[in-house]
Motif scaffolding. Structure first.
Motif, mmCIF file in Angstrom:
data_model
loop_
_atom_site.group_PDB
_atom_site.id
_atom_site.type_symbol
_atom_site.label_atom_id
_atom_site.label_comp_id
_atom_site.label_asym_id
_atom_site.label_seq_id
_atom_site.Cartn_x
_atom_site.Cartn_y
_atom_site.Cartn_z
ATOM 1 N N ARG A 124 0.633 3.474 -4.468
ATOM 2 C CA ARG A 124 1.896 2.918 -3.952
ATOM 3 C C ARG A 124 3.024 3.026 -4.976
ATOM 4 O O ARG A 124 4.194 3.011 -4.629
ATOM 5 C CB ARG A 124 1.711 1.486 -3.481
ATOM 6 N N LYS A 125 2.653 3.145 -6.261
ATOM 7 C CA LYS A 125 3.685 3.248 -7.299
ATOM 8 C C LYS A 125 4.039 4.693 -7.614
ATOM 9 O O LYS A 125 5.157 4.994 -8.024
ATOM 10 C CB LYS A 125 3.214 2.558 -8.586
ATOM 11 N N THR A 126 3.085 5.580 -7.452
ATOM 12 C CA THR A 126 3.316 6.979 -7.811
ATOM 13 C C THR A 126 2.787 7.896 -6.723
ATOM 14 O O THR A 126 1.570 8.005 -6.535
ATOM 15 C CB THR A 126 2.599 7.333 -9.144
ATOM 16 N N LEU A 127 3.707 8.536 -6.021
ATOM 17 C CA LEU A 127 3.297 9.474 -4.978
ATOM 18 C C LEU A 127 2.875 10.790 -5.616
ATOM 19 O O LEU A 127 3.456 11.218 -6.617
ATOM 20 C CB LEU A 127 4.459 9.739 -4.016
ATOM 21 N N VAL A 143 10.128 6.187 1.596
ATOM 22 C CA VAL A 143 10.565 7.491 1.078
ATOM 23 C C VAL A 143 10.972 8.410 2.241
ATOM 24 O O VAL A 143 12.008 9.100 2.175
ATOM 25 C CB VAL A 143 9.462 8.131 0.209
ATOM 26 N N ALA A 144 10.189 8.383 3.320
ATOM 27 C CA ALA A 144 10.546 9.214 4.484
ATOM 28 C C ALA A 144 11.907 8.787 5.035
ATOM 29 O O ALA A 144 12.743 9.635 5.400
ATOM 30 C CB ALA A 144 9.470 9.093 5.564
ATOM 31 N N ASP A 169 1.883 13.864 -1.267
ATOM 32 C CA ASP A 169 2.461 12.717 -0.547
ATOM 33 C C ASP A 169 3.947 12.937 -0.278
ATOM 34 O O ASP A 169 4.454 12.575 0.787
ATOM 35 C CB ASP A 169 2.290 11.436 -1.370
ATOM 36 N N VAL A 170 4.647 13.518 -1.247
ATOM 37 C CA VAL A 170 6.079 13.784 -1.044
ATOM 38 C C VAL A 170 6.257 14.774 0.111
ATOM 39 O O VAL A 170 7.163 14.626 0.939
ATOM 40 C CB VAL A 170 6.729 14.306 -2.349
ATOM 41 N N GLU A 171 5.346 15.740 0.192
ATOM 42 C CA GLU A 171 5.407 16.684 1.322
ATOM 43 C C GLU A 171 5.132 15.962 2.636
ATOM 44 O O GLU A 171 5.768 16.245 3.652
ATOM 45 C CB GLU A 171 4.420 17.843 1.112
ATOM 46 N N CYS A 208 0.848 -1.202 0.000
ATOM 47 C CA CYS A 208 0.000 0.000 0.000
ATOM 48 C C CYS A 208 0.880 1.248 0.000
ATOM 49 O O CYS A 208 2.084 1.176 0.223
ATOM 50 C CB CYS A 208 -0.922 0.011 1.211
ATOM 51 N N ILE A 209 0.246 2.367 -0.217
ATOM 52 C CA ILE A 209 0.990 3.619 -0.298
ATOM 53 C C ILE A 209 1.679 3.971 1.021
ATOM 54 O O ILE A 209 2.728 4.619 1.034
ATOM 55 C CB ILE A 209 0.089 4.773 -0.775
#
Ligand code: SF4
Length: 136
Positions: free
Chosen positions: A105-108, A25-26, A112-114, A17-18
């Protein structure tokens, strides 16, 4: 010479999942700049029984970064190496902030990046506390 003790930051490996993507990423934000003096462990290798990964988590403080309440990274570390110094449950944090991921889950998404950057700041606080405890 002032040598800082090592701190391990361990994300869950959630591909499901995302939230799992966000945890990874975090953690990359932490390792690549926010707290570049930390190291990470490979959770699948740790779970496979690698003695080096498990010994690290026994000798040095770890901060787990989990995507959801299932807390896979935290539970794995505590089962095989001992208590984590601190943990981050991203699902809980996002609920407290009243936010939800908007990508996949594949593309933030940009939002989401923030979130991942904001979560990295929360992880950094726990890393700093763990270091203070070590220096204590
Ligand atoms: S903590 Fe949640 S997102 Fe992470 S691996 Fe476990 S089930 Fe997946």
């Amino acid at each position: 010479m002032n040598i800082k003790p090592k701190i391990g930051v361990v994300s869950c490996s959630g591909e499901c999942c995302i939230l799992g993507t966000l945890s990874r990423v975090a953690t990359r934000f932490i390792l690549e700049g926010v707290r570049a003096d930390t190291v990470t462990l490979c959770l699948p290798l740790f779970l496979a029984g690698d003695s080096g990964e498990r010994e690290f988590a026994q000798r040095f403080p770890t901060v787990s970064v989990d995507g959801c309440h299932k807390l896979c990274a935290k539970k794995a570390i505590e089962k095989f190496s001992g208590p984590t110094a601190a943990s981050v449950d991203m699902e809980k944090l996002l609920m407290e902030w009243g936010e939800e991921p908007t990508g996949t889950r594949k593309t933030l998404s940009a939002k989401d990046v923030e979130f991942a950057k904001r979560i990295a700041q929360e992880v950094a606080k726990r890393v700093d506390e763990a270091r203070e405890d070590q220096d204590g």
